[in-house]
Design an enzyme around this catalytic site. Structure first.
Site, mmCIF file in Angstrom:
data_model
loop_
_atom_site.group_PDB
_atom_site.id
_atom_site.type_symbol
_atom_site.label_atom_id
_atom_site.label_comp_id
_atom_site.label_asym_id
_atom_site.label_seq_id
_atom_site.Cartn_x
_atom_site.Cartn_y
_atom_site.Cartn_z
ATOM 1 N N LYS A 157 45.686 42.336 34.368
ATOM 2 C CA LYS A 157 44.485 42.880 35.016
ATOM 3 C C LYS A 157 44.874 44.014 35.947
ATOM 4 O O LYS A 157 44.234 45.071 35.959
ATOM 5 C CB LYS A 157 43.756 41.767 35.795
ATOM 6 C CG LYS A 157 42.972 40.822 34.898
ATOM 7 C CD LYS A 157 42.475 39.576 35.616
ATOM 8 C CE LYS A 157 41.871 38.613 34.582
ATOM 9 N NZ LYS A 157 41.538 37.292 35.124
ATOM 10 N N GLN A 183 41.258 34.057 40.332
ATOM 11 C CA GLN A 183 41.750 33.558 39.046
ATOM 12 C C GLN A 183 41.623 32.033 38.984
ATOM 13 O O GLN A 183 42.000 31.327 39.922
ATOM 14 C CB GLN A 183 43.221 33.987 38.859
ATOM 15 C CG GLN A 183 43.821 33.635 37.514
ATOM 16 C CD GLN A 183 43.194 34.409 36.350
ATOM 17 O OE1 GLN A 183 42.702 35.530 36.521
ATOM 18 N NE2 GLN A 183 43.214 33.830 35.170
ATOM 19 N N ASP A 229 33.357 38.632 37.860
ATOM 20 C CA ASP A 229 33.440 37.577 36.838
ATOM 21 C C ASP A 229 32.049 37.129 36.382
ATOM 22 O O ASP A 229 31.908 36.498 35.329
ATOM 23 C CB ASP A 229 34.142 36.339 37.423
ATOM 24 C CG ASP A 229 35.581 36.186 36.962
ATOM 25 O OD1 ASP A 229 35.889 36.624 35.837
ATOM 26 O OD2 ASP A 229 36.377 35.610 37.721
HETATM 27 N N1 GUN Z 1 40.873 31.994 33.897
HETATM 28 C C1 GUN Z 1 40.754 32.090 32.560
HETATM 29 N N2 GUN Z 1 39.785 32.984 32.226
HETATM 30 C C2 GUN Z 1 39.288 33.447 33.392
HETATM 31 C C3 GUN Z 1 38.291 34.397 33.707
HETATM 32 O O1 GUN Z 1 37.622 34.987 32.846
HETATM 33 N N3 GUN Z 1 38.080 34.619 35.030
HETATM 34 C C4 GUN Z 1 38.777 33.967 36.008
HETATM 35 N N4 GUN Z 1 38.489 34.249 37.275
HETATM 36 N N5 GUN Z 1 39.717 33.092 35.742
HETATM 37 C C5 GUN Z 1 39.981 32.828 34.443
#
Ligand code: GUN
Length: 299
Positions: free
Chosen positions: A55, A99, A122
């Site tokens: 990311k 996350q 998100d």
């Molecule tokens: N963990 C796995 N997929 C995601 C996601 O799309 N967003 C977040 N914040 N954590 C994750």
């Protein structure tokens, strides 16, 4: 013989990242704004570390500022909530992503509820969930949005009247996917592990989105001839054919068999997966625009 179109998520994501980068350049040139995405990682989960690193890299490649807070696994919940509060109040921070999963001692729903909904890239905050289901301007979860972009592209922008079946009812994929498809005027069903006559229900679908997390659960004869299949699953399974102890990634769909019936299908890997971070970058640009009273790009 299969003549299904293989939907190339890698190429599609690269195209979206290019469009995002062009919008970022425009924002800087016309408004002096460089969007900033802040990611918070608590603990050392190996998969999460990879996601967070990717990311950060892709955010910078798109011309935006990336900030990552890496917190110890033992970080108290209060401390995390205080950090989120300070980011909510920081005008230089446009997007906040915590996350998941979080360590057990931290209440995930409390943390997600603490994020300013307008910075919730998100799309997990209940305010954004409510906005999505009521057709208001929302920040939308990245993975289902990526699926929608690929579907729109395939159908030339018009999904109206299609029968869509979403297999899986998670808050991250299944439910928002259903809301998005309803927003496109599809006739939407949500199926799950308790659904009766699951194969029959799948066979009725013009659009089949599989997001159950069960390796190759969807069989070839569950796919209606000519249907479009979007496989969100990423499952690691043993691959003895590659050598002892080896593994491989498969989706929730038996790809080879499903491709015999489908008109188009996403592969795993290389389908939905690459779209998720590209959509996160898109959401960050959209959030930055809205926070500054600028029309958000239609990307
Ligand atoms: N963990 C796995 N997929 C995601 C996601 O799309 N967003 C977040 N914040 N954590 C994750």
């Amino acid at each position: 013989m299969s003549d299904a179109k293989i939907i190339d998520g890698k190429a599609f994501a690269a195209g979206l990242r290019e469009r995002v980068a062009a919008e970022v350049a425009r924002l800087l040139e016309d408004h002096g704004i460089k969007p900033c995405l802040t990611v918070i990682l608590v603990g050392e989960d190996p998969a999460s570390q990879v996601y967070v690193r990717n990311k950060g890299t892709q955010t910078e490649e798109a011309g935006m500022t990336s900030v990552t807070h890496r917190l110890d696994a033992s970080t108290p919940e209060d401390e995390l909530l205080t950090l989120i509060e300070s980011l909510n109040n920081d005008p230089g921070c446009n997007g906040i992503l915590v996350q998941l999963p979080l360590p057990d001692h931290i209440d995930e729903s409390k943390v997600l509820a603490a994020i300013d909904p307008d910075k919730d890239v998100d799309g997990f905050h209940v305010i954004n969930v409510g906005r999505l289901w009521t057709g208001q301007e929302a920040l939308v979860p990245c993975t289902p949005y990526g699926c929608l972009l690929m579907l729109r592209d395939h159908f030339g922008g018009n999904l109206s009247g299609k029968r869509a079946l979403v297999l899986g009812r998670s808050n991250i994929v299944g439910k928002p996917m259903a809301a998005l498809l309803l927003g496109e005027s599809c006739t939407v069903s949500i199926a799950h592990s308790r659904t009766q006559d699951l194969a029959e229900r799948c066979r009725e679908a013009d659009i089949l989105v599989a997001a159950v997390g069960r390796p190759e659960m969807v069989q070839g004869d569950w796919v209606k001839p000519g249907a479009v299949v979007i496989d969100v699953g990423i499952n690691r399974v043993p691959a003895p054919e590659k050598g002892e102890g080896k593994t491989k990634l498969v989706g929730d769909v038996d790809f080879t068999a499903a491709a015999m019936n489908a008109s188009a299908i996403t592969p795993v890997p290389g389908g939905v997966g690459p779209m998720t971070i590209a959509c996160l970058l898109r959401n960050t640009v959209v959030a930055a625009c809205r926070q500054n009273g600028i029309d958000a790009p239609n990307i």
